[in-house]
Design an enzyme around this catalytic site. Structure first.
Site, mmCIF file in Angstrom:
data_model
loop_
_atom_site.group_PDB
_atom_site.id
_atom_site.type_symbol
_atom_site.label_atom_id
_atom_site.label_comp_id
_atom_site.label_asym_id
_atom_site.label_seq_id
_atom_site.Cartn_x
_atom_site.Cartn_y
_atom_site.Cartn_z
ATOM 1 N NE ARG A 217 15.718 -1.586 -4.110
ATOM 2 C CZ ARG A 217 17.014 -1.356 -4.343
ATOM 3 N NH1 ARG A 217 17.776 -2.313 -4.809
ATOM 4 N NH2 ARG A 217 17.540 -0.182 -4.122
ATOM 5 C CB VAL A 218 8.557 -6.411 -6.097
ATOM 6 C CG1 VAL A 218 9.724 -7.351 -5.903
ATOM 7 C CG2 VAL A 218 7.650 -6.415 -4.878
ATOM 8 C CG ASP B 214 -2.873 -11.573 6.738
ATOM 9 O OD1 ASP B 214 -2.070 -11.134 5.901
ATOM 10 O OD2 ASP B 214 -3.882 -10.933 7.140
ATOM 11 C CB CYS C 127 4.599 2.428 -2.776
ATOM 12 S SG CYS C 127 3.993 0.777 -2.456
ATOM 13 C CE1 TYR D 91 -1.817 -6.743 -5.235
ATOM 14 C CE2 TYR D 91 -2.734 -6.062 -3.125
ATOM 15 C CZ TYR D 91 -2.904 -6.366 -4.460
ATOM 16 O OH TYR D 91 -4.150 -6.305 -5.019
ATOM 17 C CB ILE D 92 5.456 -7.256 0.152
ATOM 18 C CG1 ILE D 92 5.253 -5.922 -0.581
ATOM 19 C CG2 ILE D 92 6.921 -7.564 0.373
ATOM 20 C CD1 ILE D 92 5.719 -5.907 -2.012
ATOM 21 C CE LYS E 236 10.004 1.077 -0.899
ATOM 22 N NZ LYS E 236 9.494 -0.022 -1.666
ATOM 23 N NE ARG F 86 7.601 4.705 -10.929
ATOM 24 C CZ ARG F 86 7.898 4.584 -12.221
ATOM 25 N NH1 ARG F 86 9.071 4.962 -12.657
ATOM 26 N NH2 ARG F 86 7.014 4.089 -13.062
#
Ligand code: SAJ
Length: 435
Positions: free
Chosen positions: A156-157, A33, A262, A13-14, A208, A215
């Site tokens: 940080r998306v 990968d 996360c 995803y990143i 980070k 949150r």
């Protein structure tokens, strides 16, 4: 900046969006990968991830030849490590650094003087200096900060907004030396429009973790008040809305738990690094971890016990409008209900389904909304109620329009709403609980 050869290790995803954006900024990118499915898909310009705009961007960059694949790292100017850092162990949750370690070991032999290596994976404080640095130095025979640059630039998306946030968010970059941080800044400046802020590697790692812990703790606070409100017979959603009218108060939303890889994971890296100083962070984690169980209890309360009852679970992903079902609180709720003898039918608006909600609701006793996917707004209470055996709706997100459901004859129970729980089954709530 001139075009660089960039090798991105880990195309999840990143890594994949980062690789595609780097390619679209003019760099020559090699995506690496260990999963052959990822490489095969990418080879033909496809992705196995669903993220807004990503398919098109990847297809375009593969077509231009600026984004290619490889099963192992190849010589390049820059190496970006974007591999997962999950947790392992149930009692003592520790960071599992296996992937980071193998990525660093794979890169080390191809490093040349002048290269830049960036760790993007969210990692425990000290990882860049104490774990990555020695592996890269031993494997290459070179010295970090002198012969090659080494930096941590945490991603940080937000899933669902990745391509936008990759470009527009501010970035924090921590180098093992100032030159390392500057070298990384030059690379990120080729596509980041937000501000780029430089610091040291360990500070960047902690920053980070602080973001995601912030949150998690705030969601835990909302969840704790949801439990308090249920206990007091108050509607937490209304209370939160009113409290948020204070100019310096901003509650997040309660829910059936905190998922994803996360927010539910990163606070443990902080606890692991300083257990004696983190009772609040650990406590917040345990509040959030009780929410799936509490959700199952709410359903049991509403139905007067779940054994033999048919429940349609709406939403399996870890949050709204994404297709990622990893570490989803929904799976815990469903497992709890099944253990207690319920027949749970599954639906997710973002995951390809063989049966519609209408088909699944046929003969069911309860609809359980676990994820607030936009598509669920269009559910037709009248039609669903007409085919159900009993009409109970449990909404864990305060998402569905209650009047429409009550008018259609539904008994509606909302997580955090103590005013909605006056069901006959609550005369003996202890008996109805999922044990
Ligand atoms: N959730 C609630 N209530 C809320 C907000 C979220 O219960 O008010 C739940 C969601 O349903 C979900 C979980 O929390 O289960 C996490 O969702 P999220 O949208 O808060 O976060 P992620 O995991 O998708 O992405 C986070 C982001 N971090 C922050 O907002 C500080 C993102 O910017 C990070 O890049 C990402 O973690 C990451 O990869 O670390």
């Amino acid at each position: 900046m001139s075009s660089l050869r960039v090798c991105v290790i880990g195309l999840g995803y990143i890594g994949l969006p980062t690789a595609a954006i780097l390619a679209s900024s003019g760099h020559s990118v090699v995506g690496v990968d260990t999963n052959p499915l990822v490489l095969d898909a990418l080879y033909s310009g496809k992705t196995i991830i669903r993220e807004a705009g990503l398919d098109d961007l990847v297809a375009e960059q593969v077509k231009t030849g600026r984004l290619v694949t490889s099963a192992s790292p190849v010589p390049a100017d820059v190496f970006i490590l974007a591999v997962p850092t999950p947790i392992r162990g149930l009692a003592h949750k520790r960071a599992d650094m296996t992937h980071v370690l193998s990525a660093a070991q794979a890169v080390a032999p191809v490093i040349k003087p002048g290269n830049l290596i960036v760790l993007e994976s969210t990692s425990p404080p000290g990882t860049t200096e104490k774990l990555i640095r020695p592996v890269l130095e031993q494997g290459s025979g070179l010295t970090a900060g002198q012969d090659f640059h080494l930096a941590h630039c945490p991603e940080r998306v937000l899933p669902g907004r990745i391509l936008h946030e990759l470009v527009h968010n501010d970035r924090v970059i921590g180098g093992v030396s100032h030159q390392s941080a500057e070298a990384a800044r030059d690379l990120y400046a080729s596509f980041v429009r937000g501000e780029i802020l430089l610091t040291d590697a360990t500070t960047a790692e902690l920053v980070k973790l602080m973001e995601n812990t912030n949150r998690d703790v705030n969601i835990a606070l909302a969840n704790e008040f949801a439990l308090v409100a249920e206990h007091l017979g108050v509607n937490v959603w209304e209370a939160i809305e009113l409290a948020n009218r204070h100019p310096r108060v901003q509650f997040l939303r309660p829910g059936p738990g905190v998922g994803g890889h996360c927010i539910a994971v990163d606070p443990w890296f902080v606890v692991g690094a300083a257990p004696q100083f983190t009772p609040l962070i650990a406590g917040a984690r345990s509040v959030n971890e009780t929410m799936p169980r509490h959700t199952a209890d709410l359903v049991a309360d509403a139905l007067g016990g779940v054994a033999g009852r048919r429940i349609v679970a709406l939403g399996l992903t870890y949050k709204a409008n994404v297709d990622d079902i990893r570490e989803s609180p929904s799976s815990e709720v469903i497992a709890d209900l099944r253990r207690a003898g319920a027949e749970v039918r599954l639906h997710d608006a973002m995951v390809e389904a063989t049966q519609s909600v209408g088909e699944l609701a046929d003969g069911a006793d309860c609809l359980l909304l676990l994820v607030d996917h936009s598509a669920y707004v269009a559910l037709d209470a009248g039609k669903l109620g007409a085919v159900m055996r009993s009409r109970v709706l449990v909404d864990t997100r305060n998402f569905l329009p209650i009047p429409m459901w009550t008018e259609a004859g539904f008994q509606v129970v909302r997580l955090g709403d103590g005013r909605k729980l006056s069901l006959p089954s609550r005369v003996q709530p202890e008996m109805a609980r999922v044990k």
